[in-house]
Design an enzyme around this catalytic site. Structure first.
Site, short mmCIF file in Angstrom:
data_model
loop_
_atom_site.label_atom_id
_atom_site.label_comp_id
_atom_site.label_asym_id
_atom_site.label_seq_id
_atom_site.Cartn_x
_atom_site.Cartn_y
_atom_site.Cartn_z
N ARG A 55 20.10 -10.69 1.18
CA ARG A 55 19.93 -9.23 1.33
C ARG A 55 20.65 -8.52 0.19
O ARG A 55 20.14 -7.58 -0.41
CB ARG A 55 20.46 -8.75 2.69
CG ARG A 55 20.46 -7.24 2.80
CD ARG A 55 20.60 -6.67 4.21
NE ARG A 55 21.42 -7.43 5.10
CZ ARG A 55 22.75 -7.50 5.05
NH1 ARG A 55 23.43 -6.84 4.13
NH2 ARG A 55 23.42 -8.24 5.93
N TYR A 107 2.08 11.97 -1.71
CA TYR A 107 1.54 11.02 -0.75
C TYR A 107 1.91 11.45 0.69
O TYR A 107 3.06 11.85 0.94
CB TYR A 107 2.09 9.62 -1.08
CG TYR A 107 1.88 8.60 -0.01
CD1 TYR A 107 0.60 8.31 0.46
CD2 TYR A 107 2.95 7.91 0.55
CE1 TYR A 107 0.40 7.38 1.47
CE2 TYR A 107 2.77 6.96 1.53
CZ TYR A 107 1.49 6.71 2.00
OH TYR A 107 1.31 5.78 2.99
N ASP A 179 7.98 9.77 -8.73
CA ASP A 179 7.18 8.67 -8.20
C ASP A 179 6.12 8.35 -9.25
O ASP A 179 5.21 9.14 -9.49
CB ASP A 179 6.55 9.10 -6.87
CG ASP A 179 5.78 7.96 -6.20
OD1 ASP A 179 5.27 7.09 -6.93
OD2 ASP A 179 5.67 7.99 -4.96
N LYS A 204 0.87 -1.18 -5.21
CA LYS A 204 -0.29 -0.64 -5.91
C LYS A 204 -0.51 -1.39 -7.24
O LYS A 204 -0.67 -2.58 -7.23
CB LYS A 204 -0.11 0.87 -6.09
CG LYS A 204 0.30 1.59 -4.78
CD LYS A 204 -0.78 1.52 -3.77
CE LYS A 204 -0.46 1.94 -2.34
NZ LYS A 204 0.73 2.59 -1.98
N1 PLP Z 1 4.00 6.68 -3.39
C1 PLP Z 1 2.69 6.82 -3.57
C2 PLP Z 1 2.19 7.68 -4.68
C3 PLP Z 1 1.78 6.17 -2.71
O1 PLP Z 1 0.46 6.35 -2.90
C4 PLP Z 1 2.29 5.37 -1.65
C5 PLP Z 1 1.39 4.67 -0.72
O2 PLP Z 1 0.19 4.88 -0.73
C6 PLP Z 1 3.67 5.26 -1.50
C7 PLP Z 1 4.50 5.91 -2.39
C8 PLP Z 1 4.27 4.44 -0.40
O3 PLP Z 1 4.26 3.09 -0.73
P1 PLP Z 1 4.19 1.91 0.35
O4 PLP Z 1 2.88 2.01 1.04
O5 PLP Z 1 4.35 0.69 -0.49
O6 PLP Z 1 5.33 2.12 1.29
#
Ligand code: PLP
Length: 390
Positions: A55, A107, A179, A204
């Protein structure tokens, strides 16, 4: 080395394959092994060889963290069990009473995490149009400790000026977190534009094959990294060594994949703009995109995501997205395969409708993650789905 021969910075293509990585010191294995061990033998109490418990640190995860830091041009990386676990860790830096300025078309899961979880811990969030520095400036106040942006935004593919956001955030001693999931470090490196933290959903493009869930945070500030590392270990939502291995494998082809994603998306967006059933196409690579120039300046390519509004009522739009055969109707993005979805009922269903509409995310918006299939198959598929569904 002479002055005429300064040290070269390796290209991103080389960094993706080698950055921060060495053959395994024990065996010479060229690919980082999966260290499937929860614990590590100590020579004497408290005397270990760099790892004590997975961890707090695992060699496969460390290799990924180091590779990601190289790609983002940062010094430090932390990998998490999901993108949301990474984002949540940034909020762990805050204290009750703190204020956060957030983009209004982030998101849906990020919106839910902020409002349905962290508002209960007495953090305050203002969702604003981060494409407008004036709107962000108005929202920032002395209690603001964090400005959180996505660029390109999800799902409207708006472009936010990272340098301008960094100046605004820093004017109030707030952190800027970006992000960078949609762009990836191949197309955009926010730390070099003044961001303090870069967040990723590794699920992604970085993973790239729709086979893992993961997240990461990168920074070039050691104190910040130590704090993030403290919460990573204390909360414990860390990435498994198996998943770290898969992401490392995915990253090796990231630059090549991003090139083809971008090529296909640009061609699909350009073709859709001329389609009689289409009202609006959202793609930063189109000259019609309101922030096309900023995107061209800030990014090294426009990415694989395309939004589209069709000139049909919502029920027809729903049947069109159900008719595609090459594009799979599914949430997520960034894998080799093309995906199509309707944000209002899928990825952004948790954002209250009025708020979603106000941010410009209509019920009939379609979002596509354009994959690596043959371009003619992608266009033919969308064409037949529009015909069959309408
Ligand atoms: N940030 C963006 C731009 C996303 O599109 C997503 C998920 O679709 C996330 C964060 C969250 O990621 P996760 O699904 O891996 O938790």
């Amino acid at each position: 080395m002479t002055d005429e021969n300064p040290p070269r910075t390796p290209t991103l293509e080389t960094e993706a394959i080698h950055g921060g990585l060495e053959p395994d010191p024990e065996t010479g294995a060229v690919m980082t092994p999966i260290y499937a061990s929860s614990t590590f033998a100590q020579n004497a109490p408290g005397e270990h060889q760099g790892y004590e418990y997975s961890r707090s640190g695992n060699p496969t995860r460390s290799a990924l963290e180091s590779n990601l830091a190289h790609l983002e041009g940062g010094e430090y990386g932390r990998a998490f069990a999901s993108g949301l676990a990474a984002i949540s860790t940034v909020l762990n830096l805050l204290e009750s009473g703190d204020h956060v300025v957030v983009g209004n078309d982030v998101y849906g899961g990020t919106h839910r995490l902020f409002t349905d979880v962290y508002e209960d811990y007495d953090l305050e969030f203002d969702f604003v149009d981060t494409t407008s520095p004036t709107a962000v400036q108005k929202a920032i106040r002395p209690a603001t400790e964090l400005v959180w942006i996505e660029t390109p935004t999800n799902p409207l593919l708006r472009i936010v000026d990272i340098e301008a956001m960094s100046e605004l955030a820093h004017s109030e001693d707030a952190l800027l977190a970006v992000d960078n999931t949609f762009a990836t470090p191949v197309l955009q490196r926010p730390l070099s534009l003044g961001a303090d933290i870069v967040a990723h959903s590794l699920t992604k493009y970085l993973g790239g094959h729709s086979d893992i869930i993961g997240g990461a945070l990168l920074t070039d500030q050691s104190t910040l990294d130590e704090q993030l590392g403290f919460y990573q270990n204390s909360v414990g939502a860390t990435l498994s060594p198996f998943d770290a291995f898969l992401v490392l494998r995915g990253i090796k082809t990231l630059p090549v994949r991003m090139e083809r994603h971008t090529e296909n998306a640009q061609a699909v967006a350009t073709w859709l703009e001329t389609h009689p059933a289409v009202e609006t196409v959202y793609y930063p690579g189109l000259e019609s995109h309101p922030q096309h120039e900023l995107a061209a300046r800030q990014m090294d390519g426009f990415g694989g995501m395309v939004g589209v509004e069709l000139d049909y009522p919502i029920d027809i739009v729903e049947s069109i997205v159900s008719e595609t055969e090459v594009f799979t109707l599914a949430e997520s993005l960034g894998g080799v395969e093309s995906l199509i979805e309707q944000p209002a009922t899928m990825t952004h269903a948790t954002v209250p409708r009025a708020e979603r509409l106000q941010a410009g995310v209509s019920d009939s918006l379609i979002r596509m993650s354009v994959g690596l299939e043959g371009l003619s198959d992608l266009k033919a598929d969308l064409d037949q789905a529009i015909d069959a569904g309408s």
